[in-house]
Design a protein around this motif. Sequence first.
Motif, PDB file in Angstrom:
ATOM      1  N   VAL A 167       0.856  -1.183   0.000  1.00  0.00           N
ATOM      2  CA  VAL A 167       0.000   0.000   0.000  1.00  0.00           C
ATOM      3  C   VAL A 167       0.897   1.239   0.000  1.00  0.00           C
ATOM      4  O   VAL A 167       1.887   1.285   0.726  1.00  0.00           O
ATOM      5  CB  VAL A 167      -0.915   0.031   1.243  1.00  0.00           C
ATOM      6  N   VAL A 168       0.564   2.216  -0.819  1.00  0.00           N
ATOM      7  CA  VAL A 168       1.266   3.500  -0.827  1.00  0.00           C
ATOM      8  C   VAL A 168       0.420   4.459   0.003  1.00  0.00           C
ATOM      9  O   VAL A 168      -0.704   4.804  -0.384  1.00  0.00           O
ATOM     10  CB  VAL A 168       1.457   4.022  -2.264  1.00  0.00           C
ATOM     11  N   ARG A 169       0.951   4.834   1.186  1.00  0.00           N
ATOM     12  CA  ARG A 169       0.195   5.635   2.151  1.00  0.00           C
ATOM     13  C   ARG A 169       1.017   6.827   2.610  1.00  0.00           C
ATOM     14  O   ARG A 169       2.234   6.723   2.783  1.00  0.00           O
ATOM     15  CB  ARG A 169      -0.173   4.763   3.354  1.00  0.00           C
ATOM     16  N   HIS A 170       0.353   7.947   2.826  1.00  0.00           N
ATOM     17  CA  HIS A 170       1.022   9.143   3.357  1.00  0.00           C
ATOM     18  C   HIS A 170       1.057   9.022   4.875  1.00  0.00           C
ATOM     19  O   HIS A 170       0.011   8.845   5.509  1.00  0.00           O
ATOM     20  CB  HIS A 170       0.272  10.413   2.929  1.00  0.00           C
ATOM     21  N   THR A 171       2.243   9.100   5.468  1.00  0.00           N
ATOM     22  CA  THR A 171       2.384   8.838   6.896  1.00  0.00           C
ATOM     23  C   THR A 171       1.853   9.961   7.784  1.00  0.00           C
ATOM     24  O   THR A 171       1.688   9.759   8.978  1.00  0.00           O
ATOM     25  CB  THR A 171       3.863   8.598   7.252  1.00  0.00           C
ATOM     26  N   VAL A 172       1.564  11.115   7.217  1.00  0.00           N
ATOM     27  CA  VAL A 172       1.019  12.213   8.018  1.00  0.00           C
ATOM     28  C   VAL A 172      -0.497  12.274   7.883  1.00  0.00           C
ATOM     29  O   VAL A 172      -1.213  12.351   8.881  1.00  0.00           O
ATOM     30  CB  VAL A 172       1.656  13.562   7.597  1.00  0.00           C
ATOM     31  N   THR A 173      -0.993  12.227   6.666  1.00  0.00           N
ATOM     32  CA  THR A 173      -2.433  12.384   6.429  1.00  0.00           C
ATOM     33  C   THR A 173      -3.177  11.045   6.383  1.00  0.00           C
ATOM     34  O   THR A 173      -4.400  11.026   6.424  1.00  0.00           O
ATOM     35  CB  THR A 173      -2.680  13.103   5.096  1.00  0.00           C
ATOM     36  N   HIS A 174      -2.453   9.946   6.263  1.00  0.00           N
ATOM     37  CA  HIS A 174      -3.013   8.588   6.116  1.00  0.00           C
ATOM     38  C   HIS A 174      -3.765   8.403   4.797  1.00  0.00           C
ATOM     39  O   HIS A 174      -4.464   7.421   4.620  1.00  0.00           O
ATOM     40  CB  HIS A 174      -3.899   8.197   7.303  1.00  0.00           C
ATOM     41  N   GLU A 175      -3.637   9.360   3.890  1.00  0.00           N
ATOM     42  CA  GLU A 175      -4.230   9.208   2.561  1.00  0.00           C
ATOM     43  C   GLU A 175      -3.567   8.024   1.860  1.00  0.00           C
ATOM     44  O   GLU A 175      -2.359   7.844   1.933  1.00  0.00           O
ATOM     45  CB  GLU A 175      -4.010  10.481   1.748  1.00  0.00           C
ATOM     46  N   VAL A 176      -4.370   7.209   1.193  1.00  0.00           N
ATOM     47  CA  VAL A 176      -3.856   6.057   0.467  1.00  0.00           C
ATOM     48  C   VAL A 176      -3.892   6.375  -1.019  1.00  0.00           C
ATOM     49  O   VAL A 176      -4.948   6.708  -1.561  1.00  0.00           O
ATOM     50  CB  VAL A 176      -4.679   4.790   0.775  1.00  0.00           C
ATOM     51  N   ARG A 177      -2.730   6.282  -1.662  1.00  0.00           N
ATOM     52  CA  ARG A 177      -2.617   6.582  -3.090  1.00  0.00           C
ATOM     53  C   ARG A 177      -2.956   5.361  -3.936  1.00  0.00           C
ATOM     54  O   ARG A 177      -3.401   5.483  -5.064  1.00  0.00           O
ATOM     55  CB  ARG A 177      -1.209   7.057  -3.394  1.00  0.00           C
ATOM     56  N   GLY A 178      -2.762   4.174  -3.408  1.00  0.00           N
ATOM     57  CA  GLY A 178      -3.063   2.966  -4.166  1.00  0.00           C
ATOM     58  C   GLY A 178      -2.387   1.759  -3.561  1.00  0.00           C
ATOM     59  O   GLY A 178      -1.791   1.833  -2.490  1.00  0.00           O
ATOM     60  N   SER A 179      -2.511   0.643  -4.248  1.00  0.00           N
ATOM     61  CA  SER A 179      -1.883  -0.591  -3.788  1.00  0.00           C
ATOM     62  C   SER A 179      -1.465  -1.397  -5.005  1.00  0.00           C
ATOM     63  O   SER A 179      -1.907  -1.127  -6.117  1.00  0.00           O
ATOM     64  CB  SER A 179      -2.851  -1.387  -2.923  1.00  0.00           C
ATOM     65  N   HIS A 180      -0.590  -2.364  -4.764  1.00  0.00           N
ATOM     66  CA  HIS A 180      -0.197  -3.255  -5.850  1.00  0.00           C
ATOM     67  C   HIS A 180       0.214  -4.606  -5.295  1.00  0.00           C
ATOM     68  O   HIS A 180       0.528  -4.760  -4.114  1.00  0.00           O
ATOM     69  CB  HIS A 180       0.886  -2.623  -6.726  1.00  0.00           C
ATOM     70  N   ARG A 181       0.179  -5.587  -6.181  1.00  0.00           N
ATOM     71  CA  ARG A 181       0.500  -6.961  -5.807  1.00  0.00           C
ATOM     72  C   ARG A 181       2.015  -7.144  -5.667  1.00  0.00           C
ATOM     73  O   ARG A 181       2.780  -6.375  -6.230  1.00  0.00           O
ATOM     74  CB  ARG A 181      -0.039  -7.912  -6.882  1.00  0.00           C
ATOM     75  N   PRO A 182       2.449  -8.193  -4.946  1.00  0.00           N
ATOM     76  CA  PRO A 182       3.878  -8.476  -4.828  1.00  0.00           C
ATOM     77  C   PRO A 182       4.513  -8.636  -6.212  1.00  0.00           C
ATOM     78  O   PRO A 182       3.918  -9.217  -7.116  1.00  0.00           O
ATOM     79  CB  PRO A 182       3.925  -9.787  -4.056  1.00  0.00           C
ATOM     80  N   GLY A 183       5.706  -8.139  -6.351  1.00  0.00           N
ATOM     81  CA  GLY A 183       6.410  -8.225  -7.617  1.00  0.00           C
ATOM     82  C   GLY A 183       6.184  -7.029  -8.511  1.00  0.00           C
ATOM     83  O   GLY A 183       6.952  -6.795  -9.432  1.00  0.00           O
ATOM     84  N   GLU A 184       5.142  -6.272  -8.246  1.00  0.00           N
ATOM     85  CA  GLU A 184       4.896  -5.048  -8.984  1.00  0.00           C
ATOM     86  C   GLU A 184       5.586  -3.918  -8.229  1.00  0.00           C
ATOM     87  O   GLU A 184       5.714  -3.967  -7.018  1.00  0.00           O
ATOM     88  CB  GLU A 184       3.409  -4.749  -9.099  1.00  0.00           C
ATOM     89  N   ARG A 185       5.998  -2.898  -8.917  1.00  0.00           N
ATOM     90  CA  ARG A 185       6.650  -1.779  -8.265  1.00  0.00           C
ATOM     91  C   ARG A 185       6.078  -0.501  -8.837  1.00  0.00           C
ATOM     92  O   ARG A 185       5.990  -0.345 -10.048  1.00  0.00           O
ATOM     93  CB  ARG A 185       8.154  -1.843  -8.508  1.00  0.00           C
ATOM     94  N   VAL A 186       5.671   0.387  -7.957  1.00  0.00           N
ATOM     95  CA  VAL A 186       5.115   1.664  -8.358  1.00  0.00           C
ATOM     96  C   VAL A 186       5.978   2.751  -7.746  1.00  0.00           C
ATOM     97  O   VAL A 186       6.278   2.708  -6.555  1.00  0.00           O
ATOM     98  CB  VAL A 186       3.654   1.810  -7.877  1.00  0.00           C
ATOM     99  N   ALA A 187       6.415   3.693  -8.558  1.00  0.00           N
ATOM    100  CA  ALA A 187       7.260   4.773  -8.059  1.00  0.00           C
ATOM    101  C   ALA A 187       6.458   5.673  -7.131  1.00  0.00           C
ATOM    102  O   ALA A 187       5.309   6.001  -7.402  1.00  0.00           O
ATOM    103  CB  ALA A 187       7.807   5.585  -9.221  1.00  0.00           C
ATOM    104  N   VAL A 188       7.083   6.037  -6.015  1.00  0.00           N
ATOM    105  CA  VAL A 188       6.466   6.945  -5.057  1.00  0.00           C
ATOM    106  C   VAL A 188       7.215   8.256  -5.107  1.00  0.00           C
ATOM    107  O   VAL A 188       8.414   8.293  -4.859  1.00  0.00           O
ATOM    108  CB  VAL A 188       6.525   6.360  -3.628  1.00  0.00           C
ATOM    109  N   SER A 189       6.527   9.314  -5.451  1.00  0.00           N
ATOM    110  CA  SER A 189       7.177  10.619  -5.507  1.00  0.00           C
ATOM    111  C   SER A 189       7.038  11.309  -4.166  1.00  0.00           C
ATOM    112  O   SER A 189       6.019  11.186  -3.490  1.00  0.00           O
ATOM    113  CB  SER A 189       6.554  11.479  -6.606  1.00  0.00           C
ATOM    114  N   ALA A 190       8.078  11.994  -3.759  1.00  0.00           N
ATOM    115  CA  ALA A 190       8.056  12.731  -2.489  1.00  0.00           C
ATOM    116  C   ALA A 190       7.185  13.972  -2.632  1.00  0.00           C
ATOM    117  O   ALA A 190       7.210  14.646  -3.650  1.00  0.00           O
ATOM    118  CB  ALA A 190       9.470  13.131  -2.111  1.00  0.00           C
ATOM    119  N   SER A 191       6.403  14.248  -1.636  1.00  0.00           N
ATOM    120  CA  SER A 191       5.611  15.486  -1.582  1.00  0.00           C
ATOM    121  C   SER A 191       5.109  15.705  -0.186  1.00  0.00           C
ATOM    122  O   SER A 191       5.125  14.852   0.626  1.00  0.00           O
ATOM    123  CB  SER A 191       4.443  15.437  -2.546  1.00  0.00           C
TER     124      SER A 191
END
Length: 93
Positions: A69-93
């Motif tokens: 899961v791609v989650r923002h650690t301050v706001t807890h907003e979830v940007r998305g999820s992906h299965r094992p073996g998949e990789r999604v770039a996470v941009s800093a903001s």
Amino acid sequence: MQLIPCPWCGDRDEVEFHYGGQAHLVHPADPDALSDEEWAGYLFLRDNPKGWFEERWSHAAGCRRWFTVVRHTVTHEVRGSHRPGERVAVSAS
């Protein structure tokens, strides 16, 4: 209530999941070659960013699968999820 998007089951309430820590950690190829300090670092030290972070979650009350899961650690907003073996770039903001 926070919704977490399981890649197989869709959006579900967070109470159905278990947190598994930082995603994409690589197990040492030769653990016996590590010093005690290096081994302790592998076991206990994790990134702790303020912002977007990739985490492992398990859908314990559903399909029982692990995913990221791609989650923002301050706001807890979830940007998305992906299965094992998949990789999604996470941009800093």
